[in-house]
Design an enzyme around this catalytic site. Sequence first.
Site, PDB file in Angstrom:
ATOM      1  N   ASP A   1       0.859  -1.184   0.000  1.00 22.67           N
ATOM      2  CA  ASP A   1       0.000   0.000   0.000  1.00 22.67           C
ATOM      3  C   ASP A   1       0.897   1.238   0.000  1.00 22.67           C
ATOM      4  OD1 ASP A   1      -2.947   0.927   0.393  1.00 22.67           O
ATOM      5  OD2 ASP A   1      -1.768   2.162   1.764  1.00 22.67           O
ATOM      6  N   LEU A   2       0.588   2.187  -0.900  1.00 23.53           N
ATOM      7  CA  LEU A   2       1.395   3.408  -0.999  1.00 23.53           C
ATOM      8  C   LEU A   2       1.044   4.362   0.135  1.00 23.53           C
ATOM      9  CD1 LEU A   2       1.265   4.137  -4.846  1.00 23.53           C
ATOM     10  CD2 LEU A   2       2.802   2.637  -3.574  1.00 23.53           C
TER      11      LEU A   2
ATOM     12  N   ASP B   1      -4.488   2.518  -4.463  1.00 23.58           N
ATOM     13  CA  ASP B   1      -3.033   2.569  -4.290  1.00 23.58           C
ATOM     14  C   ASP B   1      -2.526   1.284  -3.645  1.00 23.58           C
ATOM     15  OD1 ASP B   1      -4.190   2.916  -1.851  1.00 23.58           O
ATOM     16  OD2 ASP B   1      -2.938   4.593  -1.212  1.00 23.58           O
TER      17      ASP B   1
END
Length: 903
Positions: free
Chosen positions: A513-514, A556
């Site tokens: 996950d960004l 994301d």
Amino acid sequence: MIIAVLRHHVRTIAKLAKPSLVPAVIAAVVVATGGHIYERQNRENFRSELKIKVDNELSLIASRVEAEIDANIAALNGFANAVAIRPDTGAEELSGLATKLLLQNPLMIRVSAAQGGVVGAAFPPGSQQWFIGTDLNKFATTRSAMERAASMGKPVIFGPVRLPSGRSGFELFLPIVGKAASGTLSWSLVEAVLDDKALYRAAHLREEGQELSQISDGRMQVDVRLAIRDVSVTDNIQDAFLGEDEVFRNAPVIRELRLPGGVWELAAVPVGGWAQEPENGDDIRLAIFAAVVIVVMPILLTGGLVNERQRNIAKLKARESEVLSLSHRLNLALEASKIGIWEIDLKTQERSWDERMFHLHGLSRNGRDPTYDEWRATVHPDDIGAASSVLLRSLDQGLEYRSQYRVVRPDGGIRHIRNVGSEHEGADGRAKIIGISWDVTDDVLMTEQLRAAKAMADLKNVELADAKDRIEHNALHDPLTGLGNRRMLDKALERLSAAGAERPPGVAILNIDLDRFKQINDTLGHAAGDAMLVHASEILRSNISADDIVARIGGDEFVVVLSGAPDNTALAALCDRIIAQMRQPVDYNGFPCRFGVSIGIAVARGATIDARKLLVNADIALYRAKENGRNRHQFFTETLQAEVVTTKRVADEILEGIERDEFVPWYQPQFDASTLALAGVEALIRWRHPREGTLTPDRFLRIAEELNVTAVLDRLVLEKSLADRMRWAAAGLVVPKISVNVSAKRLQDHELLASLQGLSIAPGQISFELVESIFLDESDDVVTANIEGIKRLGIDIEIDDFGTGHTSIVSLLKIKPKRLKIDRQLVAPVIGARREQALVRSIIDIGRSLGIETVAEGVETMAHAEMLGILGCDLLQGYAFSRPLSSGDFLAFATAKGLRMAS
């Protein structure tokens, strides 16, 4: 004696003629009638031919008149051009040009030059000297003619006009176009007069409108009466200037002659009129009489054969009637089937067509059959060769003629004609081919449409196959990054789970996950966010092998599936490398963008692997990585699993507890710092757990926030606090106010004010405590509107945990709370720490300057209470006075202590 003989002969003739008398009379009538019809047709043909001859004569006359006028206009135009080329022409030179013009054109009796409409020179100089100085603008006709010539830049003719010399003629005006060296032309107009009588003679006409005798070139001629009039102005047609107006009233042949500046109408009738008889009229009548005699006499002489002849005629009529009936039925059949009949003479190539054939080929019958060239002109150029060769081949081989070709109709339409025929010998013994033709355009178009539809269907099938491939690809891939999507990941996990012994010995899933991606999206826009996602996908691709899978499953969020997973050390090194590469700044339109990643790792080794459960485990590990500060990786462990199980169990129990009404408020009293009188209570939520007893918020509130039920708990506490206050009042205990905590979710509820309006709340009885970490400086419009609405309902606002959050002085001015609660972290060290004392005093002073009361929470001892009272605090709350109590315990506590109420 002689009379008797004559009587006998008459009786004999009458007796012989009696049987055939009626036929003889009929024959005589028929022959006479036929002769009369022929005579009338001869007369009509004569008059029609006469009209044609008159028309030809009129055309010739018009051509001669027009040729003479055009020749003189051309000569005058040459004169004008000579003047225009040499605009500074002198009088002597101009005279020479004019003299030459008059000598070469005998119809001209005058030529002149004018400037501005005033004649400056006229020729011949002797007879036309009077004309010099004449202002042509004074005369309406000449002025109009000059204006028309100037506007059109062309010659204009009008007339005839009567000259002072007694002669008459037609006047010509021609503008001069050019430029002199001095900038001004000496002459702007030339004028000439054509002698009308000379013109008539040149055109071989007499003044009374009859043509002069002449030797023709072998063609037939007719004497005509001619009349000419000017019809240039349609509403003002002049009388005939040549011939008599009566000619125009005798059904003349009319021809218009368009001349420069006007239109002449020529009319002609034959000299003897239209009603004259043909010269052979008497001969025809004599022939008719002879024919009657020739026909009647044999009938009378063959009276004995009359009856037999009548019977034969009756039979012939019966056959004729039958033939007509058959012909009628055949015509109806041909009309219904739209079939045309044709015949071709093979020797002369002459064609015989019926009406339908003309219609099929788009031709007009015009009273004759078409020629080969006319037929060929209707056939499409691409089909002419084939149509001719098929006919020749069928004749050479003695086969039935069958062909099909396209016909180009006059409107440009294409029709398809099919032909069938066979050779036969005509009644005249000549070889012919007869056949039928019909329109098969609809059949051809339908065939072409079916062929096109088949081709289109084949093309559509190819397109559908391509579309199916594209749809399948799009259904399994993310359009932005080109990575697999959630569906492709699910299919890959299903294959891994079902692979069994063929599967690699170990599988690892990285849930990625960004971090800080939302901030980039919000500040630089979605295009920047998309660029970061593409950059992240490229990093992931570069760090995995071709056998591994990488997919984007959310905005994301990415998942990497590693087949034949390495040990944990190698996995940690891989994750550290990804994190390091993701941490590098990315330039986007001159803006450096930085973001990180949090990675959850789940590994499974062994014969049986549940890939979906492995993905869930990786998601749990990702959640813990985010909790631990983000930008890091976290392996899934059994401990994490136990925590997840516990969290889920507690979440389920919270939801069940709300349904079973297990959440209740407890109350911690607040006292006036000066008098130690009871000033109010703070309602604190407690959970009466069926197994673990009463639980404080630290045991369940975080999970309740994740479940998004804090607003529900806030509402339950408020409603139960109001109910407890009413019970206390009934028992004789009146609590001045109750402070109730309100979460951020509750403040963002659009229905908050509507729900509060339904409660019985008196002004000042209830206070809402807002946690300072709600970020009041950045609160949205809904929160601000709800706070203002709460205050209008008489509910006080208190800021809880003041001094530990982000509230600014500007926020205090904006919100205008009733009280500030000083956090226990500032209250605890206040006894022996001067710095904390000064800080607390500053908070109290700020509150007083703004008209805001202060509440100290976490007062542990009476020494704390005394010091806070000295510092100026308004209300005190803490274990020094009482711990949080249930509703019944608080009533007992207040009754036993005999607490005074703060005024």
